[in-house]
Design a protein around this motif. Sequence first.
Motif, short mmCIF file in Angstrom:
data_model
loop_
_atom_site.label_atom_id
_atom_site.label_comp_id
_atom_site.label_asym_id
_atom_site.label_seq_id
_atom_site.Cartn_x
_atom_site.Cartn_y
_atom_site.Cartn_z
N GLY A 116 0.81 -1.21 0.00
CA GLY A 116 0.00 0.00 0.00
C GLY A 116 0.85 1.26 0.00
O GLY A 116 0.52 2.25 -0.66
N VAL A 117 1.96 1.23 0.74
CA VAL A 117 2.88 2.37 0.72
C VAL A 117 3.49 2.53 -0.66
O VAL A 117 3.61 3.65 -1.20
CB VAL A 117 3.99 2.19 1.79
CG1 VAL A 117 5.04 3.29 1.68
CG2 VAL A 117 3.38 2.18 3.19
N ALA A 118 3.89 1.43 -1.27
CA ALA A 118 4.53 1.48 -2.59
C ALA A 118 3.57 2.00 -3.66
O ALA A 118 3.98 2.77 -4.54
CB ALA A 118 5.04 0.10 -2.97
N ASP A 119 2.29 1.59 -3.58
CA ASP A 119 1.36 2.03 -4.64
C ASP A 119 0.64 3.33 -4.30
O ASP A 119 -0.13 3.85 -5.11
CB ASP A 119 0.36 0.92 -4.99
CG ASP A 119 -0.59 0.56 -3.84
OD1 ASP A 119 -0.89 1.41 -2.98
OD2 ASP A 119 -1.06 -0.61 -3.80
N ALA A 151 16.86 0.80 1.37
CA ALA A 151 15.44 0.49 1.19
C ALA A 151 14.87 1.18 -0.06
O ALA A 151 14.07 0.60 -0.79
CB ALA A 151 14.66 0.89 2.43
N LEU A 152 15.27 2.42 -0.29
CA LEU A 152 14.83 3.11 -1.50
C LEU A 152 15.31 2.39 -2.74
O LEU A 152 14.55 2.17 -3.70
CB LEU A 152 15.33 4.56 -1.49
CG LEU A 152 14.55 5.54 -0.61
CD1 LEU A 152 15.29 6.86 -0.47
CD2 LEU A 152 13.14 5.77 -1.17
N SER A 193 5.49 6.65 1.83
CA SER A 193 5.52 6.65 0.37
C SER A 193 6.51 7.71 -0.10
O SER A 193 6.35 8.90 0.19
CB SER A 193 4.13 6.97 -0.18
OG SER A 193 4.21 7.37 -1.53
N ASN A 194 7.53 7.28 -0.83
CA ASN A 194 8.53 8.25 -1.29
C ASN A 194 7.93 9.21 -2.32
O ASN A 194 8.30 10.39 -2.36
CB ASN A 194 9.74 7.53 -1.89
CG ASN A 194 10.91 8.48 -2.10
OD1 ASN A 194 11.26 9.25 -1.21
ND2 ASN A 194 11.50 8.42 -3.29
N ASP A 195 7.01 8.72 -3.14
CA ASP A 195 6.34 9.61 -4.10
C ASP A 195 5.61 10.72 -3.36
O ASP A 195 5.65 11.89 -3.76
CB ASP A 195 5.35 8.82 -4.96
CG ASP A 195 6.03 7.90 -5.95
OD1 ASP A 195 7.25 8.07 -6.20
OD2 ASP A 195 5.36 6.99 -6.48
N ARG A 196 4.93 10.35 -2.29
CA ARG A 196 4.18 11.33 -1.50
C ARG A 196 5.14 12.35 -0.87
O ARG A 196 4.89 13.56 -0.89
CB ARG A 196 3.39 10.60 -0.41
CG ARG A 196 2.46 11.48 0.38
CD ARG A 196 1.34 12.01 -0.49
NE ARG A 196 0.10 12.15 0.25
CZ ARG A 196 -0.88 12.94 -0.12
NH1 ARG A 196 -0.74 13.68 -1.22
NH2 ARG A 196 -2.00 13.00 0.57
#
Length: 351
Positions: A79-82, A133-134, A247-250
Amino acid sequence: MLKSMLKTLLLASALTITGVAQAADITLRATANSNENDEDYDGLVVFKNYVENASNGAIAVELFIGTQLCATGEECLQGVADGSIDIYISTSGGAAGLFPYIQVLDLPYLMSDDRVAETVLTGDFTRKLREKALADSDNKIRLMTIGNTGGWRNYANTQKTVKSPDDLKGLKMRTVPADLPQQVATAVGAAPTPIPWPELFTSLQTGVVEGTANGITDIMSMKFPDAGLKHLTLDGHSYMGAFWWMSNDRFQALTPEQKQVVVDGFAALQQATFASPKRKEIAAYQDFAKAGGEIYVPTAEEKEAFKTAVAPVFDWFKANVTGGAEVFDLFTAAVADAQKKVDAERAADLN
């Protein structure tokens, strides 16, 4: 007149607060698969308060405690990834499927106490884990900080006082169904027995297992003394780390100012989770003793015997865990630096 002025001020304040909440440009969805009595919840409440206030209401934080959004580590991290979940907290076991090397915190007897552990986790070691991790998540899952969730793991059992590895020989010790904790249990002579957490009470009660390795707050919150758990040895063999993911995108979509607010919010969260178990364990130890529990503190010589027994696990970790050798070296170097720093601070304060 004064009463009327106070009413006006209170109304204005309420309208301002309401306006801030409604004016949020961003809402972060944060989840923890625990409950409101847990250190994770304490940390999230501090995070929410800090971020919403420091952003002047531009960032709202919505908390989902329990399994409303996801139920397992794999599901939550997906869920974090997507992007369906912004923030999630896991134990090392909950994220080991994606990032197996974070289990380094579960290796026993590498850190001596809270001061050393907290020095390690507020330093560059966490940043280096973030980079790994990234890279391993295609830049999707960002490690924000590492806090605590329950203090330190100690050996507890239904049978006898444990003072040495010899006392653990043959004891059916509950583990999670993962290789590392089973290796540790085997190294000290116990018989590792994988049991899901919700089944542990009944398993202790019926003798399916005779012992477990947990922090005192978890032991008491689950009422394990009622299941026959009476002997607790405070060997403090591993630090119960809590990994906070975002979430890195977030995160990257935030402005520089908003990023600073979030980063500072996680720093406040980390400090809250460092403090929470220390406070909660006071009553937990008292309640354990009142329930007929026996607490034993190993001598320095006895603790050294435990350390010697588990030494082969370190070689196993480096040889069998993906990224294990690299992260083990990073971690032990960080621990050595932290121990040196803490020792110097103690010496300075003793003068």
